[in-house]
Design a protein around this motif. Structure first.
Motif, PDB file in Angstrom:
ATOM      1  N   GLU A 134       0.835  -1.205   0.000  1.00 43.32           N
ATOM      2  CA  GLU A 134       0.000   0.000   0.000  1.00 43.32           C
ATOM      3  C   GLU A 134       0.868   1.254   0.000  1.00 43.32           C
ATOM      4  O   GLU A 134       0.640   2.198  -0.780  1.00 43.32           O
ATOM      5  CB  GLU A 134      -0.910  -0.005   1.224  1.00 43.32           C
ATOM      6  N   TRP A 191       2.696   1.838  -3.306  1.00 43.70           N
ATOM      7  CA  TRP A 191       1.805   2.355  -4.351  1.00 43.70           C
ATOM      8  C   TRP A 191       1.497   3.834  -4.122  1.00 43.70           C
ATOM      9  O   TRP A 191       1.523   4.644  -5.048  1.00 43.70           O
ATOM     10  CB  TRP A 191       0.521   1.530  -4.392  1.00 43.70           C
ATOM     11  N   SER A 200      -1.256   3.901 -12.294  1.00 44.66           N
ATOM     12  CA  SER A 200      -1.112   2.528 -11.811  1.00 44.66           C
ATOM     13  C   SER A 200      -0.718   1.583 -12.928  1.00 44.66           C
ATOM     14  O   SER A 200       0.129   0.699 -12.748  1.00 44.66           O
ATOM     15  CB  SER A 200      -2.419   2.066 -11.164  1.00 44.66           C
ATOM     16  N   ARG A 224      -1.789  -7.122  -2.769  1.00 36.97           N
ATOM     17  CA  ARG A 224      -2.978  -6.465  -2.240  1.00 36.97           C
ATOM     18  C   ARG A 224      -4.168  -7.377  -2.482  1.00 36.97           C
ATOM     19  O   ARG A 224      -4.112  -8.292  -3.304  1.00 36.97           O
ATOM     20  CB  ARG A 224      -3.213  -5.111  -2.933  1.00 36.97           C
ATOM     21  N   HIS A 235      -8.403   2.385  -5.923  1.00 34.51           N
ATOM     22  CA  HIS A 235      -8.457   2.933  -4.567  1.00 34.51           C
ATOM     23  C   HIS A 235      -9.444   2.135  -3.731  1.00 34.51           C
ATOM     24  O   HIS A 235      -9.177   1.795  -2.571  1.00 34.51           O
ATOM     25  CB  HIS A 235      -8.861   4.404  -4.631  1.00 34.51           C
ATOM     26  N   PHE A 253      -6.051   4.778   1.875  1.00 25.31           N
ATOM     27  CA  PHE A 253      -5.805   3.698   0.922  1.00 25.31           C
ATOM     28  C   PHE A 253      -5.839   2.321   1.601  1.00 25.31           C
ATOM     29  O   PHE A 253      -5.326   1.348   1.063  1.00 25.31           O
ATOM     30  CB  PHE A 253      -4.455   3.913   0.235  1.00 25.31           C
ATOM     31  N   CYS A 300      -7.176  -0.330  -0.692  1.00 23.74           N
ATOM     32  CA  CYS A 300      -6.743  -0.385  -2.084  1.00 23.74           C
ATOM     33  C   CYS A 300      -6.465  -1.831  -2.474  1.00 23.74           C
ATOM     34  O   CYS A 300      -6.059  -2.658  -1.650  1.00 23.74           O
ATOM     35  CB  CYS A 300      -5.523   0.501  -2.304  1.00 23.74           C
ATOM     36  N   ASP A 319     -14.360   1.518  -8.672  1.00 27.39           N
ATOM     37  CA  ASP A 319     -13.975   2.825  -8.147  1.00 27.39           C
ATOM     38  C   ASP A 319     -15.042   3.870  -8.461  1.00 27.39           C
ATOM     39  O   ASP A 319     -15.378   4.706  -7.612  1.00 27.39           O
ATOM     40  CB  ASP A 319     -12.628   3.262  -8.736  1.00 27.39           C
TER      41      ASP A 319
END
Length: 318
Positions: free
Chosen positions: A63, A66, A138, A149, A205, A225, A228, A236
């Motif tokens: 996290e 990113w 991203s 994640r 997100h 976040f 995320c 999103d």
């Protein structure tokens, strides 16, 4: 742990970073404990004490990596600050702690309260552009080795053990409500399974609700976040829209958000109503372990009502 103990932990944690702190105050008591640190030179930072057991160290490190990449790419998000030992994540008294830059601004709004913002369509257009920039950055970024994640894919949304719990097994559902959610789940599995190859998927997100969208002199900023993940980009958009459906100008806000997004990135919004329903269903599962918290029963009733409404509407539109 009492507030005084949390504050003492925050003070000890702050000493791990290269900051001369003058004042520490509790800023938010949500999933994480967030403290505002004010330095002797007047700088502000956010110290997060991460909720125990919610994320692994690898997920937390991912996290932060990113967020750092997004910040360096020019997106208005909190930027991680390395500790004196060069780490983004520190362990203090058994708690995982991170330090972020502090973002000024006011939230877009509060859940359950009518929006009170100027240039409403302009704000939602800008929010759509911000989400598009986040997705563009991203896709252009190469995650470091070990990056991990959660996955808001088909299984994360509708599988036997969704990320936020089995919404169709909520203990307070009436029989007819349970049947509706089970029917919606089965139909959504079938529909989403067929559309998946054509849907945009990547880092998202996943929590751009009103409280996590800060406005500072017209600039849109994203915070929190914590959730995320890898997921559908429509997720999103649906998250940003869901709790604004009661606004009298909601159709215009939805159109502005999508227009803003499309000004920077291509997206097919043909299945947006499906994702609004899916997003609503996740909250029904999310609230179950929080029913004993203050206001938990009332929130649960709202989440169930919204989920049922959207499930019935989507099923009726097929």
């Amino acid at each position: 742990m009492e507030d005084a103990a949390w504050l003492a932990l925050a003070r000890e944690a702050a000493s791990r970073w290269p900051l001369s702190v003058e004042r520490i105050e509790l800023a938010a008591r949500r999933e994480n404990k967030v403290f505002r640190l004010i330095t002797v030179t007047g700088q502000h930072f956010a110290l997060r004490v991460h909720r125990a057991g919610y994320r692994s160290d690898a997920e937390l490190a991912s996290e932060l990596a990113w967020m750092q990449a997004l910040s360096r790419g020019g997106l208005a998000v909190p930027a991680p600050l390395a500790s004196l030992e060069g780490r983004m994540l520190e362990a203090v008294k058994g708690q995982r702690v991170s330090m972020l830059s502090w973002l000024a601004g006011v939230p877009l709004g509060r859940s359950g309260t009518p929006l009170n913002i100027a240039s409403r369509e302009g704000v939602f257009r800008a929010l759509g552009q911000t989400l598009a920039r986040l997705h563009n950055l991203s896709d252009a970024w190469s995650p470091p080795p070990g990056f991990t994640r959660p996955q808001w894919g088909l299984d994360g949304l509708l599988g036997p053990q969704p990320l936020w719990g089995s919404f169709w097994a909520h203990p307070r559902l009436e029989a007819v409500q349970r049947r509706t959610l089970e029917r919606a789940r089965a139909a959504a599995i079938d529909a989403l399974g067929g559309w998946m190859p054509a849907l945009d998927f990547g880092l998202i997100h996943a929590d751009a609700v009103r409280e996590n969208v800060l406005i500072d002199q017209g600039r849109i900023q994203l915070i929190d976040f914590d959730d995320c993940a890898y997921g559908f980009r429509l997720f999103d958009l649906a998250t940003a829209l869901l709790r604004n459906r009661a606004e009298p100008d909601y159709p215009a806000l939805e159109a502005a958000l999508c227009e803003g997004y499309r000004s920077l990135r291509v997206i097919d919004t043909g299945q947006l109503q499906l994702f609004l329903m899916l997003r609503a269903l996740t909250y029904i599962g999310w609230i179950v372990p929080r029913m004993d918290e203050e206001g938990g029963v009332e929130r649960s009733a709202r989440f169930v009502a919204t989920g049922i409404e959207l499930a019935e509407a989507w099923l009726g539109s097929r």
